[in-house]
Scaffold this motif. Sequence first.
Motif, PDB file in Angstrom:
ATOM      1  N   ALA A  78       0.814  -1.217   0.000  1.00  0.00           N
ATOM      2  CA  ALA A  78       0.000   0.000   0.000  1.00  0.00           C
ATOM      3  C   ALA A  78       0.845   1.264   0.000  1.00  0.00           C
ATOM      4  N   THR A 112      -4.596  -2.885  -2.333  1.00  0.00           N
ATOM      5  CA  THR A 112      -3.987  -3.400  -1.103  1.00  0.00           C
ATOM      6  C   THR A 112      -4.452  -2.595   0.110  1.00  0.00           C
ATOM      7  N   ASP A 113      -4.993  -1.411  -0.117  1.00  0.00           N
ATOM      8  CA  ASP A 113      -5.636  -0.605   0.922  1.00  0.00           C
ATOM      9  C   ASP A 113      -7.017  -0.225   0.392  1.00  0.00           C
TER      10      ASP A 113
END
Length: 331
Positions: A78, A112-113
Amino acid sequence: MATDYGIVALEEHLLTREIAEAWAADAASDAAPRMTIPGAEPDKLFELGRVRIADMDDQGVDVQVLSVTTPGVQSLDAARAVPLAAAANDAIADVVAEHPDRFDGLATLPTTDPHAAADELRRAVSEKGHLGAMVYGRTGSMHLGDAAMEPIWAAAAGLRAPVVLHPQTPTAAVRDAYYTGIGAEVDALFSGPMIGWHYETGVELLHMIFGGVFDRHPDLQVVVGHWGEAVLFYADRIGNVGALTGATAHPFEHYLTHNVLVMGSGVFSQRAFRWTREVVGIDRIVYATDYPYIDASAGKARRFLDEADLTADERVQVASGNWDRVTRHLR
């Protein structure tokens, strides 16, 4: 044969130098991208001006909807993915502003975030003029139907912004279990553009459907390529068995005809086109050439639609009308 219509192509890729460098830094990782399409011209991913427009003219494509090539920033942590996604989306917006009659954009998201990805989707659409986003299947072990992805789907639904589901390479464990043993060169194609990518993406669409994403967001629209990523061929079987699960509020076909749009992604098959039309209907089909990976030169992109068994109005629907219908409010 009709030629007086404009083609908007939705799976047309680019790459920023910064994302390419981040991939190179992870070259030993299983998540590292694998460019395994024979005849592809990956150097053209970086070309966003005269050469690309000349190629579009040669193909018969009027507008490319630009997107970062797979896997975008989804293979990155992230801390790197968030700023790289924002920079790529800004770069796409700049290209669109320079050539507004030839390009539109799809945002790349730092999945990823998921919360940051939702924020970036809202920024890209509301401030930068993107017409939606492209995601590349699972993020690590997180599937598109996982609860962690909910912020992204809520943001897309709230914006009424379509999301394109693009293939990526199966995990090493899947490749080793199903796609090895023939020979290194064949194995790479087997796990990728031969069939592995398409099963991978079709499975992710099923995760979304049976995970209840469209029940929670009934107006959410997603686009899948390669004539449905194997799902349409097995629609009857999936629907019949899926009904036994009780996992969805509607029959399986409801989601295909209310939440899913389908494109060929440079697979110029009239047989596949006819099957897609039979399963989802003419108003759920959009267009793509998969530039710069598939050869659609010498007018091939336009010739495919010219030769399809379509009325003049239906040809316009597929070429641009259906996409315009789902994105008009974002322009």
